[in-house]
Design a protein around this motif. Structure first.
Motif, mmCIF file in Angstrom:
data_model
loop_
_atom_site.group_PDB
_atom_site.id
_atom_site.type_symbol
_atom_site.label_atom_id
_atom_site.label_comp_id
_atom_site.label_asym_id
_atom_site.label_seq_id
_atom_site.Cartn_x
_atom_site.Cartn_y
_atom_site.Cartn_z
ATOM 1 N N TYR A 22 0.834 -1.200 0.000
ATOM 2 C CA TYR A 22 0.000 0.000 0.000
ATOM 3 C C TYR A 22 0.874 1.258 0.000
ATOM 4 C CZ TYR A 22 -3.391 3.502 1.451
ATOM 5 O OH TYR A 22 -4.172 4.627 1.507
ATOM 6 N N THR A 23 1.907 1.270 0.840
ATOM 7 C CA THR A 23 2.804 2.421 0.911
ATOM 8 C C THR A 23 3.489 2.660 -0.436
ATOM 9 O OG1 THR A 23 3.212 1.996 3.260
ATOM 10 C CG2 THR A 23 4.799 3.390 2.115
ATOM 11 N N VAL A 26 1.007 4.258 -2.798
ATOM 12 C CA VAL A 26 0.816 5.677 -2.498
ATOM 13 C C VAL A 26 2.005 6.483 -3.009
ATOM 14 C CG1 VAL A 26 0.676 7.367 -0.623
ATOM 15 C CG2 VAL A 26 -0.670 5.262 -0.502
ATOM 16 N N ALA A 27 3.214 5.949 -2.838
ATOM 17 C CA ALA A 27 4.420 6.668 -3.250
ATOM 18 C C ALA A 27 4.475 6.861 -4.759
ATOM 19 C CB ALA A 27 5.659 5.911 -2.758
ATOM 20 N N HIS A 28 3.994 5.866 -5.530
ATOM 21 C CA HIS A 28 4.062 5.937 -6.987
ATOM 22 C C HIS A 28 2.741 6.359 -7.622
ATOM 23 C CE1 HIS A 28 7.527 3.352 -5.996
ATOM 24 N NE2 HIS A 28 8.076 3.847 -7.105
ATOM 25 N N GLY A 29 1.707 6.518 -6.833
ATOM 26 C CA GLY A 29 0.410 6.906 -7.375
ATOM 27 C C GLY A 29 -0.418 5.715 -7.792
ATOM 28 N N SER A 30 0.239 4.666 -8.298
ATOM 29 C CA SER A 30 -0.437 3.422 -8.678
ATOM 30 C C SER A 30 0.632 2.374 -8.946
ATOM 31 C CB SER A 30 -1.309 3.626 -9.920
ATOM 32 O OG SER A 30 -0.498 3.929 -11.055
ATOM 33 N N LEU A 31 0.180 1.118 -9.089
ATOM 34 C CA LEU A 31 1.088 0.016 -9.389
ATOM 35 C C LEU A 31 0.523 -0.783 -10.553
ATOM 36 C CD1 LEU A 31 1.800 -1.353 -5.775
ATOM 37 C CD2 LEU A 31 3.311 0.110 -7.161
ATOM 38 N N PRO A 32 1.389 -1.302 -11.430
ATOM 39 C CA PRO A 32 0.883 -2.143 -12.517
ATOM 40 C C PRO A 32 0.313 -3.454 -11.967
ATOM 41 C CG PRO A 32 3.286 -2.169 -12.445
ATOM 42 C CD PRO A 32 2.844 -1.125 -11.476
ATOM 43 N N ALA A 33 -0.902 -3.768 -12.360
ATOM 44 C CA ALA A 33 -1.567 -4.952 -11.833
ATOM 45 C C ALA A 33 -0.883 -6.240 -12.253
ATOM 46 C CB ALA A 33 -3.034 -4.966 -12.278
ATOM 47 N N GLY A 54 -10.627 -2.938 0.262
ATOM 48 C CA GLY A 54 -10.933 -1.728 -0.486
ATOM 49 C C GLY A 54 -9.860 -0.670 -0.380
ATOM 50 N N LEU A 55 -8.698 -1.032 0.185
ATOM 51 C CA LEU A 55 -7.598 -0.067 0.254
ATOM 52 C C LEU A 55 -6.866 0.045 -1.080
ATOM 53 C CD1 LEU A 55 -6.051 -0.806 3.771
ATOM 54 C CD2 LEU A 55 -7.151 1.313 3.022
ATOM 55 N N ILE A 56 -7.015 -0.935 -1.932
ATOM 56 C CA ILE A 56 -6.479 -0.912 -3.296
ATOM 57 C C ILE A 56 -7.622 -1.197 -4.263
ATOM 58 C CG2 ILE A 56 -5.014 -2.140 -4.956
ATOM 59 C CD1 ILE A 56 -3.310 -0.482 -3.197
ATOM 60 N N LEU A 65 -3.294 -0.580 -10.257
ATOM 61 C CA LEU A 65 -3.828 -0.648 -8.897
ATOM 62 C C LEU A 65 -3.661 0.711 -8.233
ATOM 63 C CD1 LEU A 65 -2.153 -4.035 -7.916
ATOM 64 C CD2 LEU A 65 -4.571 -3.695 -8.499
ATOM 65 N N TYR A 66 -4.800 1.303 -7.786
ATOM 66 C CA TYR A 66 -4.771 2.632 -7.191
ATOM 67 C C TYR A 66 -5.085 2.566 -5.692
ATOM 68 C CZ TYR A 66 -4.696 4.549 -11.901
ATOM 69 O OH TYR A 66 -4.338 4.860 -13.187
ATOM 70 N N PRO A 67 -4.316 3.301 -4.866
ATOM 71 C CA PRO A 67 -4.584 3.312 -3.411
ATOM 72 C C PRO A 67 -5.796 4.179 -3.096
ATOM 73 C CG PRO A 67 -2.778 4.802 -3.903
ATOM 74 C CD PRO A 67 -3.137 4.126 -5.209
ATOM 75 N N MET A 68 -6.605 3.749 -2.094
ATOM 76 C CA MET A 68 -7.777 4.488 -1.658
ATOM 77 C C MET A 68 -7.525 5.097 -0.273
ATOM 78 S SD MET A 68 -10.081 4.155 -4.089
ATOM 79 C CE MET A 68 -8.685 4.407 -5.193
ATOM 80 N N ASP A 69 -8.286 6.114 0.058
ATOM 81 C CA ASP A 69 -8.155 6.766 1.372
ATOM 82 C C ASP A 69 -8.634 5.804 2.471
ATOM 83 O OD1 ASP A 69 -8.178 8.317 3.626
ATOM 84 O OD2 ASP A 69 -9.349 9.966 2.739
ATOM 85 N N PRO A 70 -7.785 5.462 3.447
ATOM 86 C CA PRO A 70 -8.191 4.533 4.515
ATOM 87 C C PRO A 70 -9.394 5.003 5.319
ATOM 88 C CG PRO A 70 -5.807 4.787 4.486
ATOM 89 C CD PRO A 70 -6.366 5.831 3.553
ATOM 90 N N SER A 71 -9.557 6.332 5.469
ATOM 91 C CA SER A 71 -10.682 6.833 6.265
ATOM 92 C C SER A 71 -12.019 6.478 5.637
ATOM 93 C CB SER A 71 -10.566 8.347 6.438
ATOM 94 O OG SER A 71 -10.614 9.004 5.177
ATOM 95 N N ALA A 72 -12.037 6.278 4.291
ATOM 96 C CA ALA A 72 -13.278 5.910 3.616
ATOM 97 C C ALA A 72 -13.599 4.439 3.788
ATOM 98 C CB ALA A 72 -13.173 6.255 2.126
#
Length: 351
Positions: A22-23, A26-33, A54-56, A65-72
Motif C-alpha cells: 500500500y505504501t 501511495v508513493a508511486h500513485g499506482s502500481l501495474p496490476a 478496499g484499500l487498493i 492498482l490505485y490506493p484508496m483513502d483509509p478513512s473511507a
C-alpha cells in the motif's frame, strides 16, 4: 472472505506485507496490476486482502492498482468488528448469569454436602473461583486479608468486583492488619468501598486469609505456597469459620475512624503486640510477618522500645520491661481448652 469477518491474522498481514504494498502504491500513485512481484507466494495474500478491504482498487481500463483513502474504508471494517465485540460481551454476560444461577442451585442443594470440600489448584483457578463466587454473592461477604499491603493491580480488580457486589445490596465486612493503614493503595481502595457501604476494620494480630460468601461457601488456603485452596461447603465448618471472623471483628478497630484518637489506638495495639512477640521469643522475620510489616519496620519498632526504656540491647530491654511489668505473660487459656482461633484459619494468596 466476507467483509467484516477479518481477524488478528488479517490485521497482522495488513500491518506488514500489505502495508508495504500500500505504501509503495501511495508513493508511486499506482502500481501495474500485472507486476509479477505482486503475485508471488508472499505478496499475493497481502494484495488480495488490500483488494478485498478496499484499500487498493483495480482500474480495469488501465490495468493499474490505485490506493484508496483509509478513512473511507475504516468504518466498513471497524464498525462490524465493534458490533461483534459488543455481541460477544453480551453473550459472555448471559453465560455468566446462567452459571451464577446454576451455582446458587448447587450451593443450596443437598448435593453440596456430598462433596463438602473441593480442592482448587493453581493461582489462576483460585482467583477465578473467588471471582465467580463473589459475583454470585447476594447477601453477605466476609473477607480477612492478612499482611499490610496488597498489590495495586489486585486491589483494582477487587475494587471493581466489590463495588458491584455492594451495588447489589451485599453486606461486606473486611478485616486487615493495622499495617494496611500505611499503604496508600489500600487506603484508597478502602475509602472507595466504604463510600459504597462496606465496613472495614484492622487488627493488630496476625491472621490468615479467609473468604466467606453468603455463608454457603468458604475459601481458605491448603498449601504454604498458596497454589492450592479449598472451597468448603459444609455448614458446620462454615459456621465455625464465621465465628472466628466475628470474634476478630469485635476486637478490631474501624478503618474509617480518623483523627489522633484512632492513631493512638493503633499505635498502642502495635506497641503491645511488639512487646508480646518480643517476650515470646519469636524471630524477627516471624514477628514481622505476624504484624504484617517488613523485618526492617519491625526492627524500627524494637528500636523505638529501646529508646522508650533508655536501653541499648534487647537483653536490657527485656529486663526493663519485666521490671516495669510490660513483659508479664499473657493470661492462660480458658479451662475449656480453647486455642487461638486465628491460628486455625489457613491463607489463600490473591490474586
Amino acid at each position: 472472505m466476507e467483509r467484516g469477518s477479518y481477524g488478528p491474522d488479517d490485521r497482522q498481514l495488513l500491518e506488514t506485507t500489505a502495508r508495504r504494498i500500500y505504501t509503495n502504491a501511495v508513493a508511486h500513485g499506482s502500481l501495474p496490476a500485472d507486476d509479477p512481484r505482486l503475485h508471488d507466494a508472499r505478496n499475493q495474500p497481502a494484495l488480495d486482502l488490500l483488494l478485498d478491504i478496499g484499500l487498493i482498487r483495480l482500474d480495469e481500463g488501465s490495468n493499474r492498482l490505485y490506493p484508496m483513502d483509509p478513512s473511507a474504508v475504516q468504518a466498513q471494517i471497524v464498525v462490524p468488528l465493534g458490533q461483534q465485540g459488543a455481541d460477544l460481551l453480551t453473550e459472555s454476560a448471559r453465560w455468566a448469569d446462567t452459571f451464577s444461577e446454576l451455582g446458587q442451585v448447587f450451593r443450596t442443594s443437598p448435593q453440596a454436602t456430598v462433596h463438602p470440600i473441593t480442592e482448587i489448584h493453581g493461582l489462576d483457578n483460585i482467583n477465578n473461583f473467588i471471582a465467580a463466587a463473589v459475583n454470585d454473592c447476594r447477601a453477605e461477604l466476609l473477607t480477612a486479608q492478612p499482611h499490610g499491603r496488597r498489590p495495586a493491580n489486585a486491589l483494582a480488580v477487587a475494587e471493581d468486583r466489590d463495588v458491584k457486589a455492594l451495588a447489589r445490596g451485599v453486606r461486606m465486612r473486611t478485616l486487615y492488619q493495622h499495617s494496611a493503614r500505611h499503604s496508600p493503595a489500600t487506603r484508597e481502595y478502602v475509602a472507595d468501598i466504604i463510600s459504597h457501604g462496606a465496613e472495614v476494620r484492622t487488627l493488630d494480630e496476625f491472621f490468615r486469609r479467609l473468604i466467606v460468601v453468603d455463608r454457603q461457601v468458604a475459601v481458605v488456603p491448603a498449601s504454604d505456597n498458596h497454589h492450592v485452596a479449598i472451597a468448603i461447603y459444609e455448614k458446620s465448618l462454615i459456621a465455625y469459620l464465621v465465628d472466628i471472623f466475628e470474634r476478630s471483628w469485635e476486637r478490631a478497630q474501624p478503618f474509617n475512624v480518623s483523627g489522633n484518637q484512632a492513631e493512638r489506638h493503633i499505635a498502642a495495639d502495635v506497641r503491645a503486640m511488639t512487646i508480646r512477640l518480643l517476650t515470646e521469643g519469636h524471630s524477627d522475620p516471624a514477628s514481622a510477618k505476624r504484624l504484617g510489616v517488613s523485618t526492617r519496620t519491625y526492627a524500627g519498632y524494637i528500636a523505638a522500645l529501646k529508646d522508650e526504656y533508655g536501653v541499648q540491647t534487647r537483653f536490657q530491654l527485656g529486663y526493663a520491661m519485666g521490671r516495669d511489668g510490660a513483659a508479664l505473660p499473657l493470661p492462660a487459656p480458658e479451662p475449656d481448652g480453647e486455642v487461638d482461633d486465628l491460628e486455625l484459619v489457613e491463607a489463600v494468596e490473591d490474586d
